[in-house]
Design a protein around this motif. Sequence first.
Motif, PDB file in Angstrom:
ATOM      1  N   ASP A 127       1.855  16.661 -12.306  1.00  0.00           N
ATOM      2  CA  ASP A 127       0.380  16.647 -12.280  1.00  0.00           C
ATOM      3  C   ASP A 127      -0.193  16.223 -13.475  1.00  0.00           C
ATOM      4  O   ASP A 127      -1.189  15.391 -13.675  1.00  0.00           O
ATOM      5  N   SER A 130       0.646  12.586 -14.632  1.00  0.00           N
ATOM      6  CA  SER A 130      -0.135  11.554 -13.927  1.00  0.00           C
ATOM      7  C   SER A 130      -1.508  11.477 -14.563  1.00  0.00           C
ATOM      8  O   SER A 130      -2.033  10.395 -14.679  1.00  0.00           O
ATOM      9  N   ASP A 176       3.848   9.421  -9.913  1.00  0.00           N
ATOM     10  CA  ASP A 176       3.419   9.304  -8.660  1.00  0.00           C
ATOM     11  C   ASP A 176       4.302   9.669  -7.460  1.00  0.00           C
ATOM     12  O   ASP A 176       4.229  10.052  -6.260  1.00  0.00           O
ATOM     13  N   ARG A 181       3.237  10.252  -3.499  1.00  0.00           N
ATOM     14  CA  ARG A 181       2.332   9.575  -3.357  1.00  0.00           C
ATOM     15  C   ARG A 181       2.816   8.148  -3.057  1.00  0.00           C
ATOM     16  O   ARG A 181       1.751   7.324  -3.311  1.00  0.00           O
ATOM     17  N   HIS A 182       3.687   8.061  -2.460  1.00  0.00           N
ATOM     18  CA  HIS A 182       4.303   6.791  -2.055  1.00  0.00           C
ATOM     19  C   HIS A 182       3.275   5.799  -1.246  1.00  0.00           C
ATOM     20  O   HIS A 182       3.172   4.519  -1.501  1.00  0.00           O
ATOM     21  N   THR A 183       2.521   6.358  -0.142  1.00  0.00           N
ATOM     22  CA  THR A 183       1.914   5.370   0.515  1.00  0.00           C
ATOM     23  C   THR A 183       0.574   5.067  -0.070  1.00  0.00           C
ATOM     24  O   THR A 183       0.249   3.865   0.138  1.00  0.00           O
ATOM     25  N   SER A 184      -0.007   5.878  -0.802  1.00  0.00           N
ATOM     26  CA  SER A 184      -1.117   5.541  -1.758  1.00  0.00           C
ATOM     27  C   SER A 184      -0.830   4.557  -2.846  1.00  0.00           C
ATOM     28  O   SER A 184      -1.813   3.739  -3.109  1.00  0.00           O
ATOM     29  N   SER A 213       7.611   5.502   2.950  1.00  0.00           N
ATOM     30  CA  SER A 213       6.484   5.120   4.078  1.00  0.00           C
ATOM     31  C   SER A 213       6.761   4.735   5.394  1.00  0.00           C
ATOM     32  O   SER A 213       5.941   4.340   6.195  1.00  0.00           O
TER      33      SER A 213
END
Length: 272
Positions: A127, A130, A176, A181-184, A213
Amino acid sequence: MQINMLGPLVAHKNGISVTPIARKPRQVFSLLALQAGTVVKVPALIEELWGTQPPASALTTLQTYILQVRRGITVALGASHNGPAKDVLRTCYGGYLLDVSRTCTDVHAFERLAEEGKRAFGKGNLDLASARYRQALGLWRGDALVDVHAGMRIGMEVARLEESRLGVLEARVETDLRLGRHTSLLPELSALTARHPMHENLWAQFMIALHRSGRTSQALEAFIKLRKTLVNELGVEPSARLQHLQHAILRADPGIDRIGPEVPTAASVVIA
């Protein structure tokens, strides 16, 4: 003095702009700012301004440009003569020195935040990593020194900065991905692979994000698109790493879906 170079050149002192307007004084100031706190030799400045074929008057003309830069600093300092400005833009043996701390530049801030992100990543604090990478990238306002005519010296520095920017961007995407956070990431990776059509690591990250995703067919199509580009443009096949990734997706290797600080990078996730 604050000097921002990660985008259009902006420099100010006491709230007053010291950014030169004329092209060549702007080049001189930019090269000095890139090497803030370090003496830039006269031959380096001449090479930046005129390349390998400087005019006979190069040294005298350079001195005129230095004077023009000092005048801007003089105004910002509220002085009535150039004396104080000479303490900021100093004449040294064989060259000139912009005597300001590198911490006054956005380049230094970018490199510091990127290093903090790298250390946090190494410690498994994803976190924080990133966040630091995002802060570093957020300092960019466009291409480095986009409004400065770049000779050989500035051109090399700009290329170094742009390569560093891309490396930090890759590291932030990798972080990420580990955070799930793959979709974003999909819109950003779609744009990045379009902008860098032969950059294998970005394509690997895009394929992993698509697969995670639930868009496995599109991940495989991405590999086909990359392969076609590499074969048509360079006459080469994708690297063994990308081929391993394709095969792992085809066989639904569970290793691709693992997230967290202990997961291998996109460069090696499919070989484990």
